[in-house]
Design an enzyme around this catalytic site. Sequence first.
Site, PDB file in Angstrom:
ATOM      1  N   CYS A  92      -1.495 -44.707  19.969  1.00 13.80           N
ATOM      2  CA  CYS A  92      -1.800 -43.470  20.631  1.00 13.80           C
ATOM      3  C   CYS A  92      -1.106 -42.142  20.258  1.00 13.80           C
ATOM      4  CB  CYS A  92      -2.180 -43.451  21.854  1.00 13.80           C
ATOM      5  SG  CYS A  92      -3.397 -44.954  22.398  1.00 13.80           S
ATOM      6  N   HIS A 372     -10.728 -39.174  22.946  1.00 14.37           N
ATOM      7  CA  HIS A 372      -9.544 -39.719  22.489  1.00 14.37           C
ATOM      8  C   HIS A 372      -9.736 -40.417  21.259  1.00 14.37           C
ATOM      9  CE1 HIS A 372      -5.371 -41.287  22.293  1.00 14.37           C
ATOM     10  NE2 HIS A 372      -5.705 -42.325  22.936  1.00 14.37           N
ATOM     11  N   CYS A 402       1.127 -41.359  26.356  1.00 13.27           N
ATOM     12  CA  CYS A 402       1.557 -42.804  26.291  1.00 13.27           C
ATOM     13  C   CYS A 402       1.164 -43.424  24.971  1.00 13.27           C
ATOM     14  CB  CYS A 402       0.955 -43.242  27.570  1.00 13.27           C
ATOM     15  SG  CYS A 402      -0.914 -43.547  27.725  1.00 13.27           S
TER      16      CYS A 402
END
Length: 416
Positions: A92, A372, A402
Amino acid sequence: MTEAYIIDAVRTPRGVGKPGKGALSHLHPQHLAATVLRAIKDRNHLDTATVDDIVWSTSSQNGKQGGDLGRMAALSAGYDVRASGTTLDRFCGGGISSVNFAAASVMSGMEDCVIAGGTEMMSYTASFAAEQANAGMPPRMMGSGHEALDELHPQSNQGVCGDAIATIEGISREALDALALVSQQRADVAIKENRFAKSVVPVLNADGSVALDREEFPRPETTAEGLASLKPAFAGLADFDLGNGTTFRKQINRRYPDVEIKPVHHAGNSSGVVDGAAALLITSKEYADKHGLKPRARVVAYANQGDDPTLMLNAPVPAAKKVLAKAGLSKDDIDVWEINEAFAVVAEKFIRDLDLDRSKVNPNGGAMALGHPIGATGSILIGTALDELERTGGRYGLITMCAAGGMAPAIIIERI
Protein backbone atom coordinates in the site's frame (compact mmCIF):
# COMPACT_ATOMS: atom_id res chain seq x y z
CA MET A 1 21.77 19.40 -1.17
CA THR A 2 19.56 20.16 -4.18
CA GLU A 3 15.91 20.95 -3.44
CA ALA A 4 13.24 18.71 -4.94
CA TYR A 5 10.18 20.62 -6.12
CA ILE A 6 6.72 19.33 -6.89
CA ILE A 7 5.62 21.06 -10.08
CA ASP A 8 2.29 19.37 -10.61
CA ALA A 9 0.09 16.52 -9.37
CA VAL A 10 -2.70 14.81 -11.29
CA ARG A 11 -4.88 11.78 -10.77
CA THR A 12 -7.80 9.93 -12.24
CA PRO A 13 -11.14 9.80 -10.47
CA ARG A 14 -11.49 6.51 -8.62
CA GLY A 15 -13.79 3.93 -10.19
CA VAL A 16 -15.52 1.10 -8.36
CA GLY A 17 -13.09 -1.84 -8.39
CA LYS A 18 -15.47 -4.62 -9.37
CA PRO A 19 -15.03 -6.57 -12.60
CA GLY A 20 -17.59 -5.50 -15.16
CA LYS A 21 -19.27 -3.02 -12.79
CA GLY A 22 -16.86 -0.14 -12.29
CA ALA A 23 -16.62 2.56 -14.95
CA LEU A 24 -12.91 1.87 -15.46
CA SER A 25 -12.95 -1.91 -15.13
CA HIS A 26 -12.94 -2.55 -18.90
CA LEU A 27 -9.70 -0.62 -19.41
CA HIS A 28 -6.11 -1.85 -19.31
CA PRO A 29 -4.04 -0.70 -16.27
CA GLN A 30 -1.51 0.74 -18.69
CA HIS A 31 -4.27 2.98 -20.06
CA LEU A 32 -4.89 4.50 -16.63
CA ALA A 33 -1.18 5.11 -16.07
CA ALA A 34 -0.82 6.63 -19.54
CA THR A 35 -3.78 8.93 -18.83
CA VAL A 36 -2.05 10.67 -15.92
CA LEU A 37 1.35 10.66 -17.60
CA ARG A 38 -0.15 12.31 -20.65
CA ALA A 39 -1.85 14.91 -18.45
CA ILE A 40 1.44 15.74 -16.71
CA LYS A 41 3.10 16.12 -20.10
CA ASP A 42 0.39 18.27 -21.66
CA ARG A 43 -0.41 20.48 -18.66
CA ASN A 44 3.24 21.44 -18.21
CA HIS A 45 4.29 21.51 -21.88
CA LEU A 46 6.93 18.98 -20.87
CA ASP A 47 9.74 18.06 -23.20
CA THR A 48 9.71 14.36 -22.35
CA ALA A 49 13.18 13.88 -23.81
CA THR A 50 14.41 15.69 -20.68
CA VAL A 51 12.66 13.34 -18.25
CA ASP A 52 15.41 11.40 -16.50
CA ASP A 53 13.21 8.67 -15.10
CA ILE A 54 9.67 7.62 -14.24
CA VAL A 55 9.28 5.86 -10.88
CA TRP A 56 5.99 3.99 -10.70
CA SER A 57 4.19 2.01 -8.01
CA THR A 58 2.01 -1.04 -8.63
CA SER A 59 1.39 -3.49 -5.83
CA SER A 60 -0.05 -6.49 -7.70
CA GLN A 61 2.43 -6.87 -10.53
CA ASN A 62 0.64 -9.76 -12.20
CA GLY A 63 -0.63 -10.23 -15.73
CA LYS A 64 -1.72 -6.90 -17.18
CA GLN A 65 -0.20 -5.06 -14.21
CA GLY A 66 3.17 -6.71 -14.76
CA GLY A 67 5.83 -5.72 -17.26
CA ASP A 68 7.03 -2.39 -15.78
CA LEU A 69 4.05 -0.03 -16.11
CA GLY A 70 6.34 2.95 -15.48
CA ARG A 71 8.09 2.45 -18.79
CA MET A 72 5.34 0.96 -20.90
CA ALA A 73 2.70 3.53 -19.90
CA ALA A 74 5.11 6.35 -20.76
CA LEU A 75 5.49 4.95 -24.26
CA SER A 76 1.70 4.70 -24.53
CA ALA A 77 1.45 8.32 -23.43
CA GLY A 78 3.70 9.45 -26.27
CA TYR A 79 6.83 10.11 -24.23
CA ASP A 80 10.21 10.32 -25.89
CA VAL A 81 12.02 6.98 -25.83
CA ARG A 82 14.77 8.59 -23.75
CA ALA A 83 12.39 8.87 -20.78
CA SER A 84 13.23 5.72 -18.84
CA GLY A 85 10.91 4.07 -16.31
CA THR A 86 10.81 1.58 -13.47
CA THR A 87 8.13 0.06 -11.25
CA LEU A 88 8.28 -0.73 -7.53
CA ASP A 89 6.19 -2.48 -4.89
CA ARG A 90 5.89 -1.47 -1.23
CA PHE A 91 2.37 -2.85 -0.98
CA CYS A 92 0.00 0.00 0.00
CA GLY A 93 2.90 2.39 0.64
CA GLY A 94 4.31 2.31 -2.90
CA GLY A 95 2.64 5.51 -4.05
CA ILE A 96 4.49 7.49 -1.38
CA SER A 97 7.73 5.59 -1.96
CA SER A 98 7.69 6.37 -5.69
CA VAL A 99 7.59 10.08 -4.84
CA ASN A 100 10.27 9.68 -2.17
CA PHE A 101 12.56 7.83 -4.56
CA ALA A 102 12.01 10.45 -7.26
CA ALA A 103 12.72 13.26 -4.80
CA ALA A 104 15.86 11.48 -3.59
CA SER A 105 17.18 11.27 -7.15
CA VAL A 106 16.71 14.99 -7.61
CA MET A 107 18.02 15.92 -4.15
CA SER A 108 21.17 13.87 -4.78
CA GLY A 109 21.89 16.00 -7.83
CA MET A 110 22.03 12.98 -10.11
CA GLU A 111 18.73 13.71 -11.88
CA ASP A 112 16.81 16.89 -12.66
CA CYS A 113 13.35 15.79 -13.78
CA VAL A 114 11.58 12.70 -12.50
CA ILE A 115 7.94 11.69 -12.63
CA ALA A 116 6.51 9.58 -9.81
CA GLY A 117 3.16 7.90 -9.42
CA GLY A 118 1.26 4.67 -9.34
CA THR A 119 -1.57 2.58 -10.71
CA GLU A 120 -3.83 -0.09 -9.31
CA MET A 121 -6.83 -1.63 -11.00
CA MET A 122 -8.42 -3.68 -8.25
CA SER A 123 -11.21 -4.72 -10.59
CA TYR A 124 -8.51 -6.54 -12.54
CA THR A 125 -6.48 -7.92 -9.65
CA ALA A 126 -9.66 -9.36 -8.11
CA SER A 127 -10.45 -11.23 -11.32
CA PHE A 128 -6.82 -12.29 -11.66
CA ALA A 129 -6.91 -13.83 -8.17
CA ALA A 130 -10.15 -15.59 -9.10
CA GLU A 131 -8.54 -16.99 -12.25
CA GLN A 132 -5.64 -18.31 -10.17
CA ALA A 133 -7.99 -19.95 -7.71
CA ASN A 134 -10.01 -21.57 -10.51
CA ALA A 135 -6.77 -22.90 -11.95
CA GLY A 136 -5.92 -24.51 -8.63
CA MET A 137 -3.48 -21.79 -7.55
CA PRO A 138 -4.62 -20.33 -4.21
CA PRO A 139 -4.14 -16.57 -3.90
CA ARG A 140 -1.13 -15.52 -1.86
CA MET A 141 -2.02 -14.89 1.77
CA MET A 142 0.06 -13.32 4.47
CA GLY A 143 0.95 -16.00 6.96
CA SER A 144 0.58 -19.06 4.75
CA GLY A 145 3.25 -21.22 3.22
CA HIS A 146 6.12 -19.46 4.97
CA GLU A 147 6.58 -21.60 8.08
CA ALA A 148 10.19 -20.56 8.77
CA LEU A 149 9.34 -16.87 8.49
CA ASP A 150 6.20 -17.32 10.56
CA GLU A 151 8.21 -18.73 13.43
CA LEU A 152 9.88 -15.34 13.77
CA HIS A 153 7.20 -12.97 12.52
CA PRO A 154 3.73 -14.56 12.24
CA GLN A 155 1.57 -12.55 9.85
CA SER A 156 -2.17 -12.41 9.36
CA ASN A 157 -4.85 -10.91 7.16
CA GLN A 158 -4.94 -7.09 7.25
CA GLY A 159 -8.60 -6.88 8.21
CA VAL A 160 -8.10 -9.33 11.06
CA CYS A 161 -5.10 -7.23 12.14
CA GLY A 162 -7.32 -4.16 12.17
CA ASP A 163 -9.80 -5.92 14.42
CA ALA A 164 -6.97 -7.08 16.68
CA ILE A 165 -5.55 -3.56 17.03
CA ALA A 166 -8.97 -2.15 17.88
CA THR A 167 -9.35 -4.87 20.53
CA ILE A 168 -5.92 -4.20 22.03
CA GLU A 169 -6.41 -0.42 22.03
CA GLY A 170 -9.96 -0.60 23.35
CA ILE A 171 -11.34 1.33 20.37
CA SER A 172 -15.05 0.64 19.95
CA ARG A 173 -16.94 -0.08 16.77
CA GLU A 174 -19.01 3.04 17.50
CA ALA A 175 -15.87 5.20 17.38
CA LEU A 176 -14.75 3.58 14.13
CA ASP A 177 -18.19 4.01 12.55
CA ALA A 178 -18.22 7.66 13.62
CA LEU A 179 -14.92 8.23 11.81
CA ALA A 180 -16.26 6.46 8.73
CA LEU A 181 -19.30 8.73 8.70
CA VAL A 182 -17.10 11.83 8.97
CA SER A 183 -15.04 10.54 6.03
CA GLN A 184 -18.15 10.26 3.86
CA GLN A 185 -19.42 13.68 4.94
CA ARG A 186 -16.12 15.41 4.27
CA ALA A 187 -15.73 13.75 0.88
CA ASP A 188 -19.24 14.87 -0.03
CA VAL A 189 -18.42 18.49 0.83
CA ALA A 190 -15.11 18.31 -1.06
CA ILE A 191 -16.80 16.97 -4.18
CA LYS A 192 -19.63 19.50 -4.07
CA GLU A 193 -17.13 22.34 -3.63
CA ASN A 194 -14.92 21.01 -6.47
CA ARG A 195 -11.89 20.75 -4.19
CA PHE A 196 -10.46 17.94 -6.31
CA ALA A 197 -10.94 19.74 -9.62
CA LYS A 198 -7.34 20.97 -9.89
CA SER A 199 -5.90 17.46 -9.82
CA VAL A 200 -8.53 15.17 -11.34
CA VAL A 201 -8.30 14.45 -15.06
CA PRO A 202 -10.96 12.46 -16.93
CA VAL A 203 -10.29 8.97 -18.20
CA LEU A 204 -11.26 8.52 -21.83
CA ASN A 205 -12.13 5.40 -23.76
CA ALA A 206 -10.21 4.47 -26.89
CA ASP A 207 -12.85 6.22 -29.03
CA GLY A 208 -12.47 9.47 -27.09
CA SER A 209 -15.68 9.17 -25.10
CA VAL A 210 -15.54 9.73 -21.35
CA ALA A 211 -15.15 6.58 -19.27
CA LEU A 212 -15.12 8.43 -15.93
CA ASP A 213 -14.75 12.06 -14.88
CA ARG A 214 -15.96 11.97 -11.25
CA GLU A 215 -15.50 9.92 -8.11
CA GLU A 216 -17.56 6.75 -8.42
CA PHE A 217 -17.20 5.17 -4.98
CA PRO A 218 -18.50 7.68 -2.36
CA ARG A 219 -21.82 7.06 -0.63
CA PRO A 220 -22.98 10.48 0.61
CA GLU A 221 -26.26 8.95 1.76
CA THR A 222 -24.40 7.02 4.48
CA THR A 223 -25.87 7.31 7.98
CA ALA A 224 -24.78 6.21 11.43
CA GLU A 225 -27.70 3.79 11.52
CA GLY A 226 -26.71 2.30 8.19
CA LEU A 227 -23.13 1.75 9.32
CA ALA A 228 -24.31 0.17 12.57
CA SER A 229 -26.37 -2.36 10.62
CA LEU A 230 -23.45 -3.74 8.59
CA LYS A 231 -22.05 -7.14 9.50
CA PRO A 232 -18.36 -7.45 10.43
CA ALA A 233 -16.37 -8.43 7.36
CA PHE A 234 -13.49 -10.37 8.91
CA ALA A 235 -15.12 -12.52 11.61
CA GLY A 236 -15.23 -15.62 9.43
CA LEU A 237 -11.90 -14.91 7.76
CA ALA A 238 -10.17 -14.85 11.15
CA ASP A 239 -10.79 -18.60 11.42
CA PHE A 240 -10.09 -19.47 7.78
CA ASP A 241 -8.07 -22.68 7.61
CA LEU A 242 -4.64 -21.89 6.20
CA GLY A 243 -3.49 -25.48 6.48
CA ASN A 244 -1.24 -27.12 9.04
CA GLY A 245 -3.86 -26.35 11.67
CA THR A 246 -3.34 -22.60 11.60
CA THR A 247 -5.69 -19.66 11.02
CA PHE A 248 -5.28 -15.90 10.79
CA ARG A 249 -6.52 -15.61 14.37
CA LYS A 250 -3.95 -18.14 15.57
CA GLN A 251 -1.19 -16.25 13.77
CA ILE A 252 -1.95 -13.18 15.87
CA ASN A 253 -2.48 -15.16 19.06
CA ARG A 254 0.95 -16.71 18.73
CA ARG A 255 2.38 -13.27 19.53
CA TYR A 256 -0.57 -11.92 21.51
CA PRO A 257 -2.06 -14.96 23.27
CA ASP A 258 -4.37 -13.00 25.57
CA VAL A 259 -6.14 -11.07 22.81
CA GLU A 260 -9.69 -12.21 22.08
CA ILE A 261 -10.18 -10.47 18.76
CA LYS A 262 -13.50 -8.65 18.48
CA PRO A 263 -14.74 -8.12 14.90
CA VAL A 264 -15.43 -4.40 14.41
CA HIS A 265 -14.51 -3.61 10.80
CA HIS A 266 -16.91 -3.94 7.88
CA ALA A 267 -17.40 -2.59 4.38
CA GLY A 268 -18.38 0.85 5.68
CA ASN A 269 -15.41 1.51 7.95
CA SER A 270 -12.75 -0.09 5.74
CA SER A 271 -11.14 1.31 2.60
CA GLY A 272 -13.04 1.03 -0.65
CA VAL A 273 -11.95 -1.30 -3.47
CA VAL A 274 -11.34 0.94 -6.49
CA ASP A 275 -9.34 1.55 -9.67
CA GLY A 276 -7.13 4.61 -10.07
CA ALA A 277 -3.82 6.21 -11.01
CA ALA A 278 -1.84 9.33 -10.12
CA ALA A 279 1.35 11.12 -11.18
CA LEU A 280 3.54 13.94 -9.84
CA LEU A 281 6.21 15.95 -11.65
CA ILE A 282 9.31 16.51 -9.52
CA THR A 283 12.26 18.64 -10.59
CA SER A 284 15.26 20.58 -9.37
CA LYS A 285 15.05 24.35 -9.08
CA GLU A 286 17.47 24.72 -11.98
CA TYR A 287 15.31 22.56 -14.23
CA ALA A 288 12.17 24.44 -13.24
CA ASP A 289 13.79 27.81 -13.90
CA LYS A 290 15.22 26.70 -17.24
CA HIS A 291 11.89 25.34 -18.49
CA GLY A 292 9.65 28.06 -17.08
CA LEU A 293 7.91 25.80 -14.56
CA LYS A 294 6.42 27.20 -11.36
CA PRO A 295 6.92 24.92 -8.33
CA ARG A 296 3.90 24.30 -6.13
CA ALA A 297 5.72 22.67 -3.21
CA ARG A 298 9.06 21.34 -2.07
CA VAL A 299 9.86 18.02 -0.45
CA VAL A 300 11.02 18.82 3.09
CA ALA A 301 11.78 15.31 4.38
CA TYR A 302 10.85 11.68 3.91
CA ALA A 303 11.25 8.55 6.00
CA ASN A 304 10.51 4.84 6.12
CA GLN A 305 9.60 2.87 9.22
CA GLY A 306 9.09 -0.78 9.97
CA ASP A 307 6.99 -2.07 12.85
CA ASP A 308 5.46 -5.30 14.14
CA PRO A 309 4.39 -7.35 11.07
CA THR A 310 2.02 -9.46 13.18
CA LEU A 311 -0.25 -6.47 13.81
CA MET A 312 0.91 -5.04 10.47
CA LEU A 313 -0.88 -1.66 10.54
CA ASN A 314 0.84 0.29 13.33
CA ALA A 315 3.87 1.80 11.58
CA PRO A 316 2.33 5.19 10.57
CA VAL A 317 2.72 6.72 14.05
CA PRO A 318 6.46 6.00 14.39
CA ALA A 319 6.92 6.95 10.71
CA ALA A 320 5.28 10.33 11.35
CA LYS A 321 7.49 10.92 14.39
CA LYS A 322 10.58 9.95 12.40
CA VAL A 323 9.87 12.27 9.47
CA LEU A 324 9.00 15.16 11.81
CA ALA A 325 12.36 14.71 13.52
CA LYS A 326 14.17 14.64 10.19
CA ALA A 327 12.42 17.87 9.16
CA GLY A 328 13.06 19.57 12.51
CA LEU A 329 9.33 20.18 12.90
CA SER A 330 6.72 19.44 15.54
CA LYS A 331 3.20 18.14 15.06
CA ASP A 332 1.92 21.69 15.64
CA ASP A 333 3.72 22.83 12.46
CA ILE A 334 1.64 20.52 10.26
CA ASP A 335 -1.42 22.12 8.68
CA VAL A 336 -2.71 19.09 6.77
CA TRP A 337 -2.35 15.42 7.72
CA GLU A 338 -3.21 12.66 5.27
CA ILE A 339 -3.27 9.22 6.88
CA ASN A 340 -4.67 6.53 4.63
CA GLU A 341 -7.90 5.05 5.94
CA ALA A 342 -6.98 1.46 5.13
CA PHE A 343 -9.20 0.59 8.08
CA ALA A 344 -10.84 3.03 10.46
CA VAL A 345 -8.65 1.90 13.35
CA VAL A 346 -5.50 3.01 11.51
CA ALA A 347 -6.65 6.62 11.29
CA GLU A 348 -8.33 6.62 14.70
CA LYS A 349 -5.24 5.28 16.49
CA PHE A 350 -3.05 7.73 14.57
CA ILE A 351 -5.16 10.67 15.72
CA ARG A 352 -5.25 9.46 19.32
CA ASP A 353 -1.59 8.52 19.62
CA LEU A 354 -0.37 11.85 18.24
CA ASP A 355 -3.18 13.85 19.92
CA LEU A 356 -4.07 15.63 16.68
CA ASP A 357 -6.64 18.26 15.82
CA ARG A 358 -9.20 16.14 13.98
CA SER A 359 -10.13 18.99 11.64
CA LYS A 360 -6.63 18.81 10.12
CA VAL A 361 -6.67 15.06 9.48
CA ASN A 362 -8.08 13.90 6.13
CA PRO A 363 -10.08 17.13 5.80
CA ASN A 364 -11.54 16.05 2.44
CA GLY A 365 -12.40 12.52 3.45
CA GLY A 366 -10.29 9.43 3.04
CA ALA A 367 -10.23 5.93 1.63
CA MET A 368 -13.33 4.81 3.52
CA ALA A 369 -15.30 7.23 1.36
CA LEU A 370 -13.16 7.59 -1.75
CA GLY A 371 -11.41 4.22 -2.06
CA HIS A 372 -7.87 2.90 -1.92
CA PRO A 373 -6.27 1.88 -5.26
CA ILE A 374 -3.35 0.19 -3.50
CA GLY A 375 -0.23 1.21 -5.43
CA ALA A 376 -1.61 4.61 -6.43
CA THR A 377 -3.07 5.86 -3.15
CA GLY A 378 0.10 7.38 -1.70
CA SER A 379 0.63 9.52 -4.79
CA ILE A 380 -3.03 10.54 -4.72
CA LEU A 381 -2.76 11.61 -1.08
CA ILE A 382 0.30 13.78 -1.70
CA GLY A 383 -1.58 15.63 -4.43
CA THR A 384 -4.66 15.91 -2.21
CA ALA A 385 -2.58 17.40 0.61
CA LEU A 386 -0.99 19.88 -1.78
CA ASP A 387 -4.36 20.98 -3.13
CA GLU A 388 -5.63 21.47 0.42
CA LEU A 389 -2.58 23.51 1.45
CA GLU A 390 -3.16 25.77 -1.53
CA ARG A 391 -6.88 26.04 -0.81
CA THR A 392 -6.40 26.96 2.85
CA GLY A 393 -3.08 28.79 2.72
CA GLY A 394 -1.39 26.19 4.92
CA ARG A 395 2.35 25.61 4.86
CA TYR A 396 3.20 22.01 5.73
CA GLY A 397 1.52 18.70 4.92
CA LEU A 398 2.47 15.27 6.27
CA ILE A 399 1.37 12.16 4.39
CA THR A 400 1.79 8.58 5.60
CA MET A 401 0.10 5.21 5.38
CA CYS A 402 0.36 1.65 6.62
CA ALA A 403 1.65 -1.08 4.35
CA ALA A 404 1.63 -4.86 4.52
CA GLY A 405 4.53 -6.44 6.31
CA GLY A 406 4.29 -3.81 9.06
CA MET A 407 5.72 -0.77 7.22
CA ALA A 408 4.97 2.89 6.63
CA PRO A 409 6.62 5.46 4.36
CA ALA A 410 6.09 9.14 5.16
CA ILE A 411 6.74 12.50 3.53
CA ILE A 412 6.45 16.17 4.52
CA ILE A 413 5.85 18.78 1.83
CA GLU A 414 5.91 22.57 2.05
CA ARG A 415 3.64 24.73 -0.08
CA ILE A 416 5.42 27.37 -2.14
